[in-house]
Design a protein around this motif. Structure first.
Motif, PDB file in Angstrom:
ATOM      1  N   LEU A 232     -55.663 -87.810  35.537  1.00 43.15           N
ATOM      2  CA  LEU A 232     -54.571 -87.679  36.502  1.00 43.15           C
ATOM      3  C   LEU A 232     -53.299 -87.301  35.752  1.00 43.15           C
ATOM      4  O   LEU A 232     -52.894 -87.999  34.827  1.00 43.15           O
ATOM      5  N   LYS A 233     -52.681 -86.186  36.152  1.00 40.26           N
ATOM      6  CA  LYS A 233     -51.472 -85.714  35.493  1.00 40.26           C
ATOM      7  C   LYS A 233     -50.418 -85.353  36.526  1.00 40.26           C
ATOM      8  O   LYS A 233     -50.716 -85.170  37.709  1.00 40.26           O
ATOM      9  N   PHE A 234     -49.158 -85.231  36.046  1.00 33.54           N
ATOM     10  CA  PHE A 234     -48.039 -84.968  36.951  1.00 33.54           C
ATOM     11  C   PHE A 234     -47.151 -83.859  36.395  1.00 33.54           C
ATOM     12  O   PHE A 234     -46.857 -83.835  35.196  1.00 33.54           O
ATOM     13  N   VAL A 235     -46.754 -82.957  37.301  1.00 28.84           N
ATOM     14  CA  VAL A 235     -45.785 -81.901  36.976  1.00 28.84           C
ATOM     15  C   VAL A 235     -44.587 -82.067  37.898  1.00 28.84           C
ATOM     16  O   VAL A 235     -44.752 -82.169  39.125  1.00 28.84           O
ATOM     17  N   PHE A 236     -43.390 -82.101  37.318  1.00 29.81           N
ATOM     18  CA  PHE A 236     -42.159 -82.191  38.113  1.00 29.81           C
ATOM     19  C   PHE A 236     -41.393 -80.875  37.965  1.00 29.81           C
ATOM     20  O   PHE A 236     -41.140 -80.425  36.855  1.00 29.81           O
TER      21      PHE A 236
ATOM     22  N   CYS B 251     -50.780 -83.619  40.087  1.00 30.64           N
ATOM     23  CA  CYS B 251     -49.827 -83.778  41.192  1.00 30.64           C
ATOM     24  C   CYS B 251     -48.563 -83.004  40.861  1.00 30.64           C
ATOM     25  O   CYS B 251     -47.983 -83.189  39.783  1.00 30.64           O
ATOM     26  N   CYS B 252     -48.146 -82.146  41.791  1.00 30.09           N
ATOM     27  CA  CYS B 252     -46.973 -81.306  41.564  1.00 30.09           C
ATOM     28  C   CYS B 252     -45.883 -81.674  42.564  1.00 30.09           C
ATOM     29  O   CYS B 252     -46.050 -81.467  43.779  1.00 30.09           O
ATOM     30  N   TYR B 253     -44.771 -82.233  42.067  1.00 30.42           N
ATOM     31  CA  TYR B 253     -43.710 -82.714  42.955  1.00 30.42           C
ATOM     32  C   TYR B 253     -42.347 -82.219  42.478  1.00 30.42           C
ATOM     33  O   TYR B 253     -42.176 -81.824  41.321  1.00 30.42           O
TER      34      TYR B 253
END
Length: 579
Positions: free
Chosen positions: A337-341, A308-310
């Motif tokens: 599940l991974k996240f990029v800010f 997820c890129c937010y």
């Protein structure tokens, strides 16, 4: 339920579909004894462990455990939802999918549904034509080039232009009353006064939204330059478009990649196409809404890893949290599940043009694991130096951890939680809504006589007629007896059922997963001995039931005494058990 697909049609569909032909057309099968084999399409392997049985109309991979009937294969291989898989199989057989009636709203025919999709495709082509030939075309093309998009990307995503005039689409496509009404119902046109229609999208860059089968179902329109109005205008919900279920760019991502190792969720249409321009062809976007449970289910059916890129601001963190909550029930073993800010003021579109593909993908490689995002968010509202804060963290975290179907992920999160609040993992594990012990029990698979009987019946439904149907045995408290009798009853009612059809009957029932395991159990019983083996196993189960009833009567005789009818039953039971 109104609109539900009738059971009889699903049975007919499976009866008329040959699973060997279906899979052979997609994978390529080779004869192996009476069955067929191939390398599994659901995981990488060098020697074939994927088997398809024509007799059972069932497939199974001994490597990864994938199994099911023709519907399951369509769902897993083509990444379709249940109804879409039914419609796809029906289309292969030129059948119309019927719906059970239960409301006053008439069901749309195949021709009417096709007409909707044809009109949406006509509209997309109209917008594409306007991009080249409208009087504003050169300015729109300059804008597109200024955003760094090539003609190839524009063509791949069917990007077009909605003219600035009020009635261009209505005049071009709405040639008769039926089409004009259709334009209104599909929200391509509006009508403020009766008989006076105008285009819903005007003077916007148009992004057609395609479903999993590549059909245009809606549009997103973006303003250009200093144009007035909201930045994005999205199609409202219609009978063919439900934004909470669709993802922009998913169809194109599947077309561009033989296998999607990971999928990147971004926020806008322009982000998706800008990334594709840089050959990052695995990005998708939610359609003017937060990422939903249905989005996450679709994504984890399609890939093993979701990123997820937010934006890094408050709104971006809130969006990430909603996505995380919706993803938890789908994080099975092997799913990630991974996240990029992103830095302030940047979005994927601007950043990938500055950094290029290599540096942008380096950001993805260092993405935060969902566990970090989860505890960072929960800890914001808890003072961990106090007992009250630790108690609140425990209270907030356990319900979320319990949603995870993976025991590995549960243990990992419990270990982190235990360190934060000064408890042991064992203490926390006992508090979970779905304790680890229950999962361990479910994984153990011992072939008891009851499972043997059920497994043989699932794999060979015609055995149902080889034993007497004794529904009264359901009154005995023998584990599994109700399921065995229900299976027999279904098989007797449908004497030509295959394993595939029998399993489909139980798809929505809690016993489905257990029956699927028994459907792939290797019983190693000679075909000539099957009937006798099944009868002997059932005889053992029947004796179990009779013994249970007899023991119940003996206990009652000692405590309360038996009446004449019960004494007679007791005598008959003893006689029956001596046979």
């Amino acid at each position: 339920m109104a609109g539900k697909i009738p059971r009889q049609f699903i049975d007919e569909l499976l009866d008329r579909t040959d699973i060997v032909d279906l899979i052979d057309n997609r994978v390529g099968l080779k004869k192996a004894g009476k069955d067929y084999q191939a390398c599994c399409p659901f995981h990488n392997e060098k020697s074939p462990s994927f088997t398809v049985s024509r007799d059972k109309q069932f497939y199974h991979c001994f490597g990864c455990g994938a199994n099911g009937n023709a519907i399951s294969f369509m769902m897993d291989y083509d990444k379709l939802e249940f109804v879409d898989a039914i419609e796809e199989l029906a289309a292969l057989l030129n059948l119309e999918v019927p719906r059970e009636q239960g409301s006053n709203k008439p069901e749309r025919t195949v021709e009417q549904k096709r007409s909707d999709y044809d009109l949406m495709l006509q509209t997309a082509k109209f917008y594409q034509h306007q991009l080249k030939h409208h009087k504003n075309a050169s300015a729109v093309i300059d804008y597109i080039k200024g955003r760094g998009l090539s003609g190839e990307t524009v063509k791949q995503y069917m990007i077009g232009y909605a003219p600035s005039e009020w009635e261009s689409l209505c005049h071009q496509v709405g040639r008769n009353q039926h089409q004009r009404q259709q334009l209104l119902e599909l929200k391509l046109a509006s009508e403020k006064t009766p008989g006076r229609q105008f285009d819903f999208f005007r003077d916007r860059l148009m992004f057609p939204i395609r479903d999993k089968r590549g059909r245009v179902i809606a549009f997103g329109g973006r303003v250009m330059g200093d144009s007035q109005g909201p930045k994005y205008l999205n199609s409202p919900e219609t009978r063919i478009f439900h934004k909470g279920f669709e993802l922009y760019g998913l169809y194109e991502a599947k077309q561009s990649n033989d296998k999607l190792d990971n999928i990147l969720i971004v926020e806008g249409y322009m982000d998706v196409v800008a990334l594709a321009e840089q050959n990052i062809t695995y990005a998708v976007a939610a359609l003017g809404t937060a990422t939903t449970t249905e989005h996450m289910q679709t994504l984890f059916r399609t890939t093993e890893k979701v990123i997820c890129c937010y934006d890094g601001d408050r709104a971006g963190k809130d969006a990430a949290w909603r996505a995380l909550e919706h993803a938890l029930p789908f994080l099975k073993d092997g799913k990630s599940l991974k996240f990029v800010f992103l830095p302030d003021g940047e979005d994927p579109d601007s950043l990938v043009q500055k950094e290029g593909k290599v540096d942008f993908e380096k950001r993805l490689e260092t993405a935060d694991d969902f566990s970090k995002v989860l505890f960072d968010k929960l800890a914001l509202n808890c003072e961990l130096t106090s007992d009250a804060g630790k108690a609140k963290l425990l209270s907030d975290a356990l319900p979320l951890i319990s949603k995870l179907p993976s025991e590995f992920y549960q243990e990992s999160l419990l270990e982190k939680l235990a360190r934060l609040i000064g408890r042991t993992t064992e203490q926390l594990s006992a508090k979970l809504a779905t304790p680890k012990q229950l999962q361990n029990i479910e994984r153990k698979f011992k072939v008891t006589p009851m499972r043997r009987a059920i497994g043989l019946l699932v794999q060979h439904p015609k055995l149902a007629s080889s034993i007497e149907h004794l529904p009264e045995l359901a009154q005995m408290s023998i584990p599994g007896i109700e399921l065995l009798l229900e299976l027999q009853s279904v098989c007797l009612e449908h004497p030509n059922y295959t394993t595939a059809q029998l399993l489909e009957y139980f798809r929505e029932k809690p016993q489905y997963q257990a029956l699927k395991k028994l459907a792939i159990w290797q019983h190693e019983i000679n075909e000539q001995a099957l009937t006798e083996e099944f009868q002997n196993t059932f005889q053992f189960i029947e004796d179990q039931c009779l013994n249970f009833r007899l023991e119940t009567l003996f206990i009652k005789d000692k405590t309360q005494g038996l009446n004449n009818e019960e004494r007679l039953e007791c005598a008959l039971l003893m006689q029956a058990l001596k046979r």
